[in-house]
Design a protein around this motif. Sequence first.
Motif, PDB file in Angstrom:
ATOM      1  N   LEU A  70      41.214  38.840  44.725  1.00 35.79           N
ATOM      2  CA  LEU A  70      42.465  39.561  44.521  1.00 35.79           C
ATOM      3  C   LEU A  70      42.403  40.377  43.234  1.00 35.79           C
ATOM      4  CD1 LEU A  70      45.271  39.962  45.734  1.00 35.79           C
ATOM      5  CD2 LEU A  70      46.049  37.963  44.445  1.00 35.79           C
ATOM      6  N   ARG A  71      41.854  39.767  42.194  1.00 31.04           N
ATOM      7  CA  ARG A  71      41.757  40.456  40.905  1.00 31.04           C
ATOM      8  C   ARG A  71      40.856  41.696  41.032  1.00 31.04           C
ATOM      9  NH1 ARG A  71      39.998  36.365  36.756  1.00 31.04           N
ATOM     10  NH2 ARG A  71      38.123  36.518  37.989  1.00 31.04           N
ATOM     11  N   PRO A  83      40.807  38.984  31.379  1.00 36.09           N
ATOM     12  CA  PRO A  83      40.907  38.986  32.850  1.00 36.09           C
ATOM     13  C   PRO A  83      40.239  40.199  33.476  1.00 36.09           C
ATOM     14  CG  PRO A  83      43.035  39.550  31.882  1.00 36.09           C
ATOM     15  CD  PRO A  83      42.082  39.322  30.738  1.00 36.09           C
ATOM     16  N   CYS A  84      38.924  40.261  33.360  1.00 34.89           N
ATOM     17  CA  CYS A  84      38.182  41.373  33.964  1.00 34.89           C
ATOM     18  C   CYS A  84      36.752  40.917  34.233  1.00 34.89           C
ATOM     19  CB  CYS A  84      38.167  42.568  33.027  1.00 34.89           C
ATOM     20  SG  CYS A  84      37.365  42.234  31.464  1.00 34.89           S
ATOM     21  N   VAL A  85      36.069  41.652  35.087  1.00 37.47           N
ATOM     22  CA  VAL A  85      34.686  41.349  35.424  1.00 37.47           C
ATOM     23  C   VAL A  85      33.779  42.140  34.486  1.00 37.47           C
ATOM     24  CG1 VAL A  85      32.910  41.523  37.201  1.00 37.47           C
ATOM     25  CG2 VAL A  85      35.233  40.868  37.820  1.00 37.47           C
ATOM     26  N   LEU A  86      32.801  41.473  33.906  1.00 36.35           N
ATOM     27  CA  LEU A  86      31.886  42.126  32.979  1.00 36.35           C
ATOM     28  C   LEU A  86      30.560  42.446  33.657  1.00 36.35           C
ATOM     29  CD1 LEU A  86      32.400  39.898  29.806  1.00 36.35           C
ATOM     30  CD2 LEU A  86      33.462  42.100  30.329  1.00 36.35           C
ATOM     31  N   ALA A 112      39.123  46.093  26.127  1.00 43.80           N
ATOM     32  CA  ALA A 112      38.054  46.097  25.123  1.00 43.80           C
ATOM     33  C   ALA A 112      36.870  45.221  25.517  1.00 43.80           C
ATOM     34  CB  ALA A 112      38.611  45.619  23.784  1.00 43.80           C
ATOM     35  N   ALA A 113      37.030  44.421  26.562  1.00 43.37           N
ATOM     36  CA  ALA A 113      36.067  43.355  26.828  1.00 43.37           C
ATOM     37  C   ALA A 113      34.661  43.863  27.167  1.00 43.37           C
ATOM     38  CB  ALA A 113      36.587  42.437  27.935  1.00 43.37           C
TER      39      ALA A 113
END
Lengths: 260, 260
Positions: free
Chosen positions: B29-30, A189-192, A168-169
């Motif tokens: 890594l992510r 834990p994600c890139v926006l 959802a981020a």
Amino acid sequence: MSGDRPRIRAAGRTRGVPEATVARLPVYLRALHALADTGCDTVSSEELAVAAGVNSAKLRKDLSHLGSYGTRGVGYEVSLLVDQISRALGLTQRWAVVLVGVGNLGHALAGYAGFASRGFRIAALFDADAERVGERIAGLDIRHIDDLDRVVEEEQVSIGVISTPSAAAQEVADRLVEAGVTSILNFAPCVLQVPDGVDVRKVDLALELQILSFHEQRKADIAKGPHGVNGTAINGTMKGGAVTPLPAPRVDDAREVVGQ
Amino acid sequence: MSGDRPRIRAAGRTRGVPEATVARLPVYLRALHALADTGCDTVSSEELAVAAGVNSAKLRKDLSHLGSYGTRGVGYEVSLLVDQISRALGLTQRWAVVLVGVGNLGHALAGYAGFASRGFRIAALFDADAERVGERIAGLDIRHIDDLDRVVEEEQVSIGVISTPSAAAQEVADRLVEAGVTSILNFAPCVLQVPDGVDVRKVDLALELQILSFHEQRKADIAKGPHGVNGTAINGTMKGGAVTPLPAPRVDDAREVVGQ
């Protein structure tokens, strides 16, 4: 260009202060507050450096960017330095923040005393789950995400905190930006992806653990001695038997592991 | 020497990899895992750099420390690079972790899927509050801190996570070290003293917000233009009226604020 770090500015500096220095200023500030609490009026660069966990030459260099040089034989005046760093960081005003995503983590963040004590006021909590709306946490009612635009405008919010699941981020980030938020603290834990002019900082709860595992592996290698450090040993048992190899390592490139 | 950062080693390097590079490896890594999930087999350094939020020259330099140079015109093989970074970080084995302090934050951490998915298994939860002992969270019973030594030995734990209030954190750190833990992830907003050979990393939930407020202040200054940037304006209203001055700024040193 955008991403999950502040965009790189000319020579990595903003307002004449290197980005890396900006990132350390909050650490100095925290150490200074702790010193002030124990009644210290002055502090040497060595003492402050130890308290902040950096070396003293770097500390002096960092503080020189704020025009603070201390006094030989005396050091820095604690209250003056607190003022200088607070003003440099923009903490002489109180910032209104909205928090989106009130799961376990959002709940913990809503009650985190460290925000208020450092100049951040949580103006509103949001969740997409209609069943949570109206629930009261840390003195605030959870509101529906559809109210975001209005709250951001009414409460003059410029900073948004995202503590939703990863999936959802990005949508939440888009809505925050659309509502007028220009800084985002992302716990998912994600890139926006955000437009120019919007700053994003990420707090990854597992990232630091991975840095620690690097050091744990190194310590185990040292304990084993140089002959134990090879492609086989690195995938074998280290501190005990509870070792589950993750993706099967390729034997043919085992020699490429650093330190081999 | 110890503190809340890994001790500074010879030339800031461990196993031939600079500390700053080690800190970025989990970010790469992510990003690689995310690319793999979308079916990418190869990735250019530019693509990976954007996904990780760094510049591509830095990325290539970082990966060269792992012996990964990619192939001109093709880039990096995603699965190979995942293996190389995972092994460099010590993630080819599963690390047992204990978590001490099961308040809101500890509760969130106990249920945080990002630990398990990245090779960390929470072996046990501890709390000093006898009333919480036996409560079941995320499939684990909360145990009393007095059981710490036994669990660390039995479960071969080398990493401890502290999510207690600040006042308890140093005592918990001492007990973790005594029990044999050699790496600590500290969520309490305080600096820990630990002996040589113990690594501490800190996650400060408010620190990143302070870095964002620096940038918000800078953006507001730019919006105001050069004539608006002075000691008075910096303490005045920025995005709205909800501004509470924190410690009263000293007028006589207002000129020392960076960028003035």
